[in-house]
Design a protein around this motif. Structure first.
Motif, PDB file in Angstrom:
ATOM      1  N   LYS A  85      10.463   7.562  -4.526  1.00 52.17           N
ATOM      2  CA  LYS A  85       9.401   8.339  -5.459  1.00 52.17           C
ATOM      3  C   LYS A  85       8.542   6.929  -5.418  1.00 52.17           C
ATOM      4  N   VAL A  86       7.242   7.000  -5.207  1.00 59.60           N
ATOM      5  CA  VAL A  86       6.615   5.340  -4.687  1.00 59.60           C
ATOM      6  C   VAL A  86       5.349   5.643  -5.327  1.00 59.60           C
ATOM      7  N   GLU A  87       5.296   4.979  -6.630  1.00 59.46           N
ATOM      8  CA  GLU A  87       3.527   4.565  -7.266  1.00 59.46           C
ATOM      9  C   GLU A  87       3.233   3.357  -6.939  1.00 59.46           C
ATOM     10  N   ALA A  88       2.306   2.809  -6.079  1.00 56.18           N
ATOM     11  CA  ALA A  88       2.125   1.338  -5.869  1.00 56.18           C
ATOM     12  C   ALA A  88       0.966   1.027  -4.563  1.00 56.18           C
ATOM     13  N   ASP A  89       0.298   0.087  -5.215  1.00 58.16           N
ATOM     14  CA  ASP A  89      -0.542  -0.861  -3.974  1.00 58.16           C
ATOM     15  C   ASP A  89       0.319  -1.475  -3.445  1.00 58.16           C
ATOM     16  N   VAL A  90       0.404  -1.820  -2.444  1.00 52.36           N
ATOM     17  CA  VAL A  90       1.075  -1.781  -0.671  1.00 52.36           C
ATOM     18  C   VAL A  90       0.511  -2.634   0.272  1.00 52.36           C
ATOM     19  N   THR A  91       1.097  -3.969   1.168  1.00 55.01           N
ATOM     20  CA  THR A  91       0.550  -4.880   1.403  1.00 55.01           C
ATOM     21  C   THR A  91       1.443  -4.814   2.291  1.00 55.01           C
ATOM     22  N   TYR A  92       1.392  -4.439   3.651  1.00 54.14           N
ATOM     23  CA  TYR A  92       2.314  -4.233   4.430  1.00 54.14           C
ATOM     24  C   TYR A  92       2.269  -4.995   5.951  1.00 54.14           C
ATOM     25  N   THR A  93       2.819  -5.086   6.920  1.00 56.10           N
ATOM     26  CA  THR A  93       2.834  -5.624   8.036  1.00 56.10           C
ATOM     27  C   THR A  93       3.452  -4.552   9.100  1.00 56.10           C
ATOM     28  N   SER A  94       4.721  -3.686   9.014  1.00 63.81           N
ATOM     29  CA  SER A  94       5.189  -3.138   9.705  1.00 63.81           C
ATOM     30  C   SER A  94       5.694  -1.450   8.969  1.00 63.81           C
ATOM     31  N   LEU A  95       5.092  -0.603   8.473  1.00 60.16           N
ATOM     32  CA  LEU A  95       5.561   0.873   7.607  1.00 60.16           C
ATOM     33  C   LEU A  95       6.579   2.057   8.462  1.00 60.16           C
ATOM     34  N   VAL A  96       7.265   2.228   7.584  1.00 54.64           N
ATOM     35  CA  VAL A  96       8.330   3.335   7.971  1.00 54.64           C
ATOM     36  C   VAL A  96       8.471   4.430   7.046  1.00 54.64           C
ATOM     37  N   ILE A  97       7.646   5.147   7.255  1.00 57.95           N
ATOM     38  CA  ILE A  97       7.715   6.547   5.846  1.00 57.95           C
ATOM     39  C   ILE A  97       8.580   7.770   6.537  1.00 57.95           C
ATOM     40  N   GLU A  98       9.742   7.766   5.533  1.00 58.34           N
ATOM     41  CA  GLU A  98      10.868   9.463   6.164  1.00 58.34           C
ATOM     42  C   GLU A  98      10.003  10.687   5.803  1.00 58.34           C
ATOM     43  N   SER A  99      10.244  11.818   6.192  1.00 58.42           N
ATOM     44  CA  SER A  99       9.691  12.840   5.743  1.00 58.42           C
ATOM     45  C   SER A  99       9.910  13.424   4.862  1.00 58.42           C
ATOM     46  N   GLY A 100       9.639  13.346   3.353  1.00 60.26           N
ATOM     47  CA  GLY A 100      10.222  13.905   1.732  1.00 60.26           C
ATOM     48  C   GLY A 100       9.564  13.112   1.457  1.00 60.26           C
ATOM     49  N   ALA A 101       9.264  11.960   1.649  1.00 58.04           N
ATOM     50  CA  ALA A 101       9.252  10.492   0.433  1.00 58.04           C
ATOM     51  C   ALA A 101       7.995  10.617  -0.342  1.00 58.04           C
ATOM     52  N   GLN A 102       8.117  10.256  -1.427  1.00 54.48           N
ATOM     53  CA  GLN A 102       6.729  11.139  -2.619  1.00 54.48           C
ATOM     54  C   GLN A 102       5.551   9.857  -2.690  1.00 54.48           C
ATOM     55  N   ILE A 103       5.012   9.325  -2.266  1.00 55.84           N
ATOM     56  CA  ILE A 103       4.185   8.372  -1.968  1.00 55.84           C
ATOM     57  C   ILE A 103       2.863   8.480  -2.943  1.00 55.84           C
ATOM     58  N   GLU A 104       2.371   7.342  -3.139  1.00 54.39           N
ATOM     59  CA  GLU A 104       0.746   7.972  -4.284  1.00 54.39           C
ATOM     60  C   GLU A 104       0.647   6.120  -4.644  1.00 54.39           C
ATOM     61  N   GLY A 105      -0.750   6.161  -4.540  1.00 56.74           N
ATOM     62  CA  GLY A 105      -1.098   4.184  -4.195  1.00 56.74           C
ATOM     63  C   GLY A 105      -1.943   4.201  -2.895  1.00 56.74           C
ATOM     64  N   ARG A 106      -1.987   2.980  -2.620  1.00 57.02           N
ATOM     65  CA  ARG A 106      -3.145   1.998  -1.429  1.00 57.02           C
ATOM     66  C   ARG A 106      -2.359   1.051  -0.520  1.00 57.02           C
ATOM     67  N   PHE A 107      -2.160   1.626   0.604  1.00 54.16           N
ATOM     68  CA  PHE A 107      -1.081   0.663   2.107  1.00 54.16           C
ATOM     69  C   PHE A 107      -2.754   0.090   2.703  1.00 54.16           C
ATOM     70  N   THR A 108      -2.117  -1.268   2.536  1.00 54.74           N
ATOM     71  CA  THR A 108      -3.404  -2.130   3.400  1.00 54.74           C
ATOM     72  C   THR A 108      -2.519  -2.801   3.682  1.00 54.74           C
ATOM     73  N   ARG A 109      -3.367  -2.782   5.557  1.00 54.40           N
ATOM     74  CA  ARG A 109      -2.372  -3.368   6.403  1.00 54.40           C
ATOM     75  C   ARG A 109      -3.157  -4.817   6.539  1.00 54.40           C
ATOM     76  N   PRO A 110      -2.341  -5.869   6.982  1.00 52.28           N
ATOM     77  CA  PRO A 110      -3.983  -7.480   6.823  1.00 52.28           C
ATOM     78  C   PRO A 110      -4.317  -7.136   7.879  1.00 52.28           C
ATOM     79  N   LYS A 111      -5.694  -7.727   8.554  1.00 48.67           N
ATOM     80  CA  LYS A 111      -6.107  -7.851   9.756  1.00 48.67           C
ATOM     81  C   LYS A 111      -5.235  -9.038  10.302  1.00 48.67           C
ATOM     82  N   SER A 112      -5.529  -8.599  12.170  1.00 50.72           N
ATOM     83  CA  SER A 112      -4.367  -9.587  12.416  1.00 50.72           C
ATOM     84  C   SER A 112      -5.719 -11.273  12.871  1.00 50.72           C
TER      85      SER A 112
END
Length: 127
Positions: A100-127
């Motif tokens: 159960k995630v409420e977050a602003d996330v900066t990531y390079t690699s992301l895995v989300i399993e079915s059923g995860a509850q997420i709210e927020g902003r997910f940002t991947r930096p440009k290479s």
């Protein structure tokens, strides 16, 4: 049978003291009955089964199913099975089905399993 010698025995060879090696740091486990308010910093892995209210910085972080973290997180790898609320900066972010995630996330690699509850902003930096 026993005799006393006049010359003291040579001391056993002692190993030279080793400097702490941050890449060989251990794992810290925060148990389910533990509640921490404040900042946590580790050069190794941290597993949270209790509650953390504050910033956390580690090489890797696992938030267990009953664990929760509220605050800023910085780690190379993060795996969430419990609750997370805050800002996250990571290379590898994995959300398990129970997360159960409420977050602003900066990531390079992301895995989300079915059923995860997420709210927020997910940002991947440009290479």
């Amino acid at each position: 049978m026993f005799s006393k010698t006049d010359t003291p025995a040579a001391p056993a060879a002692s190993a030279a003291p080793r400097a702490p090696n941050p890449t060989n740091a251990g794992k810290s486990v925060l148990a389910s009955d533990l509640r921490i308010t404040g900042e946590i910093t580790s050069t190794g892995a941290v597993e949270v089964f209790g509650e953390v209210d504050g910033n956390l910085s580690a090489r890797s972080l696992i938030i267990g199913g009953e664990g929760s973290v509220k605050g800023g997180i910085s780690a190379e790898t993060i795996e969430v099975k419990g609750a997370l609320d805050g800002r996250v900066s990571t290379q590898s972010f994995t959300l398990r089905a129970t997360a159960k995630v409420e977050a602003d996330v900066t990531y390079t690699s992301l895995v989300i399993e079915s059923g995860a509850q997420i709210e927020g902003r997910f940002t991947r930096p440009k290479s």
